[in-house]
Write an enzyme that holds these catalytic residues in place. Structure first.
Site, PDB file in Angstrom:
ATOM      1  N   ASP A 248     -22.644  17.155  -1.896  1.00  0.00           N
ATOM      2  CA  ASP A 248     -23.396  16.926  -3.132  1.00  0.00           C
ATOM      3  C   ASP A 248     -24.483  17.986  -3.305  1.00  0.00           C
ATOM      4  O   ASP A 248     -25.516  17.951  -2.647  1.00  0.00           O
ATOM      5  CB  ASP A 248     -24.030  15.519  -3.087  1.00  0.00           C
ATOM      6  N   LYS A 255     -29.886  20.066  -6.911  1.00  0.00           N
ATOM      7  CA  LYS A 255     -30.921  19.330  -6.181  1.00  0.00           C
ATOM      8  C   LYS A 255     -32.203  20.155  -6.139  1.00  0.00           C
ATOM      9  O   LYS A 255     -32.195  21.292  -5.697  1.00  0.00           O
ATOM     10  CB  LYS A 255     -30.441  19.014  -4.766  1.00  0.00           C
ATOM     11  N   ASP A 267     -22.585  12.862   2.273  1.00  0.00           N
ATOM     12  CA  ASP A 267     -22.534  12.021   1.079  1.00  0.00           C
ATOM     13  C   ASP A 267     -21.194  11.285   0.945  1.00  0.00           C
ATOM     14  O   ASP A 267     -20.924  10.657  -0.072  1.00  0.00           O
ATOM     15  CB  ASP A 267     -22.828  12.880  -0.164  1.00  0.00           C
ATOM     16  N   GLU A 328     -23.956  11.441  -9.427  1.00  0.00           N
ATOM     17  CA  GLU A 328     -22.490  11.562  -9.485  1.00  0.00           C
ATOM     18  C   GLU A 328     -21.784  10.433  -8.752  1.00  0.00           C
ATOM     19  O   GLU A 328     -20.658  10.090  -9.087  1.00  0.00           O
ATOM     20  CB  GLU A 328     -22.063  12.915  -8.897  1.00  0.00           C
ATOM     21  N   ARG A 330     -22.282   7.246  -8.706  1.00  0.00           N
ATOM     22  CA  ARG A 330     -21.967   6.094  -9.568  1.00  0.00           C
ATOM     23  C   ARG A 330     -20.816   6.415 -10.528  1.00  0.00           C
ATOM     24  O   ARG A 330     -20.091   5.519 -10.942  1.00  0.00           O
ATOM     25  CB  ARG A 330     -23.236   5.652 -10.317  1.00  0.00           C
TER      26      ARG A 330
HETATM   27  N1  BES Z   1     -26.334  11.645  -2.701  1.00  0.00           N
HETATM   28  C1  BES Z   1     -27.518  11.425  -3.430  1.00  0.00           C
HETATM   29  C2  BES Z   1     -28.436  10.365  -2.804  1.00  0.00           C
HETATM   30  C3  BES Z   1     -29.007  10.679  -1.439  1.00  0.00           C
HETATM   31  C4  BES Z   1     -30.284  11.172  -1.329  1.00  0.00           C
HETATM   32  C5  BES Z   1     -28.288  10.420  -0.289  1.00  0.00           C
HETATM   33  C6  BES Z   1     -30.820  11.431  -0.068  1.00  0.00           C
HETATM   34  C7  BES Z   1     -28.822  10.669   0.959  1.00  0.00           C
HETATM   35  C8  BES Z   1     -30.098  11.179   1.070  1.00  0.00           C
HETATM   36  C9  BES Z   1     -27.187  10.957  -4.860  1.00  0.00           C
HETATM   37  O1  BES Z   1     -26.000  11.453  -5.381  1.00  0.00           O
HETATM   38  C10 BES Z   1     -28.301  11.433  -5.749  1.00  0.00           C
HETATM   39  O2  BES Z   1     -28.456  12.612  -5.842  1.00  0.00           O
HETATM   40  N2  BES Z   1     -29.011  10.502  -6.363  1.00  0.00           N
HETATM   41  C11 BES Z   1     -30.084  10.835  -7.233  1.00  0.00           C
HETATM   42  C12 BES Z   1     -29.953  10.015  -8.475  1.00  0.00           C
HETATM   43  C13 BES Z   1     -30.928  10.390  -9.563  1.00  0.00           C
HETATM   44  C14 BES Z   1     -30.546  11.740 -10.120  1.00  0.00           C
HETATM   45  C15 BES Z   1     -30.888   9.349 -10.630  1.00  0.00           C
HETATM   46  C16 BES Z   1     -31.395  10.492  -6.514  1.00  0.00           C
HETATM   47  O3  BES Z   1     -31.482   9.443  -5.909  1.00  0.00           O
HETATM   48  O4  BES Z   1     -32.299  11.323  -6.560  1.00  0.00           O
HETATM   49 ZN    ZN Z   2     -24.517  11.924  -3.985  1.00  0.00          ZN
HETATM   50 ZN    ZN Z   3     -26.234  13.370  -6.291  1.00  0.00          ZN
END
Ligand code: BES
Ligand code: ZN
Ligand code: ZN
Length: 479
Positions: A248, A255, A267, A328, A330
């Site tokens: 991811d 990110k 992920d 992504e 969800r």
């Molecule tokens: N894979 C990430 C969540 C994650 C963060 C897993 C840290 C392990 C460690 C997920 O896909 C993500 O990026 N979520 C975002 C959602 C937001 C954009 C609404 C998040 O939590 O920042």
């Molecule tokens: Zn993710």
């Molecule tokens: Zn993500």
């Protein structure tokens, strides 16, 4: 993998005794001086180490005031400390003698040692040199039936498999490779697998999975595992769903935070959890009909990547306005949850490293859970989590949180705003199923950068032991 067995070996030089404080040490064959030494040491330490020339004797004292789950966890943790010492002094084989009245204590310490002995050495050029020395534990306990140790070994082996998957980088573990790895786990354990490749996924119109995959040069996969024993205790199947984002980057909504991409190979830990759980359930012949689904792809920016502002039609026909391509998980899970409906499941349990918000809330100490099933049913899963110490912190799942997902141009948007991120993510998923649903966000506990205990360093394989314990209870309760 470490061998656990229950036959008593001849005169092993390393012995661990699990004892309760008022127990007399006489029958352990100690001299008066040694007993004096142990008595002095245990005032400070719960774990006492006695060395005599080539012999290593360890005594672990259980505190009778600990409640059951705390005691089991203390034993696993002591198992971790012991495995460190034992590998340091290069011992291959040992005897673990449980002098307490309960069988679980010996099993828990063996479990802690075995889980601690895991290593991921594939990418070291000097693997042989780095290998742990400990190879074999003989658990001595008159109450023990060999089957119990077989079950424990099978579950640990499955945790190892799940950890291997999480630790593999995306250069090896693409979505297609993940599907292949799951197929070979199926062959080994006895569950069947079917893999949908890109053409089939397109013909099914799994819009969420295809959208996330648009920025990738590797095709997506959708893997179906099924374990259907001869006389299952259930009529409707249970369905497990695991997030299989093999990497991811966030996609075009790259990110933003420093180092936040470093471990995003993990992920797909939800996928590893459900595949590992299926491996354990099938290899121990659990009499329950269970299906597991893994939608998989990487998430990257590219000329053709899906964009913030896109509107995606999902597998069930609902439309989603994408406002952040980093949300992504969800998108791909929504398709899998809708697909799960075709089985008319008894219950869906879904595992995903879904939100940073879950990490912020509970850290690595547990997972965040939400559900629309009755409290008693969820409590059974929570209780299983407390026992194996893969704990669930329940978050509210109030309908009002859905308001935050309203879009101006589509049925839903894929982010809910700054507040309650873990909950709105769960609420988003709930829109894609009409069946009893438990959502478990394992973002905090799926991967641990620095070794802390028997969960190891890197992928923890969290979820495998929880699911196994949950279904083992259902199987024995005949539900
Ligand atoms: N894979 C990430 C969540 C994650 C963060 C897993 C840290 C392990 C460690 C997920 O896909 C993500 O990026 N979520 C975002 C959602 C937001 C954009 C609404 C998040 O939590 O920042
Ligand atoms: Zn993710
Ligand atoms: Zn993500």
């Amino acid at each position: 993998m470490l061998l656990l067995h229950s036959e008593k070996q001849q005169d092993l030089n390393t012995v661990i005794h699990i004892i309760v404080p008022d127990q007399s040490l006489d029958k352990l064959g100690f001299t008066k001086d040694e007993i004096g030494f142990v008595e002095r040491m245990r005032e400070e330490e719960d774990l006492v180490h006695l060395t005599k020339v080539d012999k290593n004797i360890f005594l672990y004292y259980i505190d009778p005031d600990w409640d059951r789950f705390h005691r089991l966890e203390m034993l696993r943790k002591a198992g971790f400390r012991l495995s460190k010492t034992i590998n340091r002094i290069k011992i291959e084989e040992l005897e673990l003698v449980n002098h307490t009245n309960d069988l679980e204590s010996g099993l828990a310490m063996a479990e802690g040692m075995a889980l601690s002995n895991y290593q991921f050495l594939k990418y070291f050029s000097d693997k042989e040199k780095r290998k742990n020395h400990l190879k074999k534990i003989s658990l001595v306990d008159s109450k023990l039936r060999p089957e119990e140790l077989e079950v424990l070994s099978a579950v640990i082996k499955s945790v190892y498999k799940a950890r291997d998957l999480v630790n593999e980088p995306v250069s090896y573990l693409t979505a297609s490779r993940l599907a292949e790895e799951i197929e070979s786990m199926g062959k080994e354990a006895g569950f069947s697998t079917e893999v949908f490749h890109k053409k089939k996924i397109e013909s099914l119109r799994m819009g969420g999975l295809l959208a996330v995959n648009k920025g990738s040069i590797d095709p997506p996969t959708f893997t179906i595992m099924e374990w259907k024993p001869l006389n299952p205790v259930n009529t409707k199947p249970y369905v497990l769903v695991g997030k299989g984002v093999v990497y991811d980057t966030g996609g075009l909504s790259l990110k933003p935070t420093r180092n936040s991409m470093d471990y995003m190979k993990s992920d797909m830990s939800g996928a590893a959890a459900v595949a590992g759980a299926m491996h354990a359930l099938a290899s121990t012949n659990i009499p329950i009909h269970i299906i597991a689904l893994v939608p998989a792809t990487d998430n990257r920016p590219d000329g053709n990547a899906y964009t913030p502002g896109d509107v995606i039609t999902m597998y069930n026909g609902k439309t989603v306005e994408v406002l952040n391509t980093d949300a992504e998980g969800r998108m791909i899970l929504a398709d899998a949850l809708s697909y799960a409906s075709s089985y008319d499941p008894e219950l869906i349990i879904e595992f995903s490293t879904l939100t940073g918000s879950a990490v912020a809330a509970v850290g690595h100490l547990g997972m965040v859970g939400m559900t629309n099933v009755p409290e008693e049913q969820f409590n059974e899963l929570k209780e299983a989590g407390n026992k194996v110490f893969e704990r669930i912190a329940e978050f509210p799942f109030w309908d009002e949180y859905s308001e935050m997902l309203k879009s101006n141009i589509a049925d839903l948007k894929n982010i809910g705003g700054r507040q309650a991120g873990a909950i709105t993510a769960g609420k988003f998923l709930e829109h894609f199923t009409d069946h009893p649903f438990i959502h478990l966000d394992i973002a905090g506990c799926a991967f641990i950068e620095k070794e802390k205990s028997y969960q190891g360093q890197g992928g923890t394989g969290v979820g495998v032991r929880l699911v196994y314990e949950y279904f083992r209870n259902i199987a024995s309760g005949g539900k």
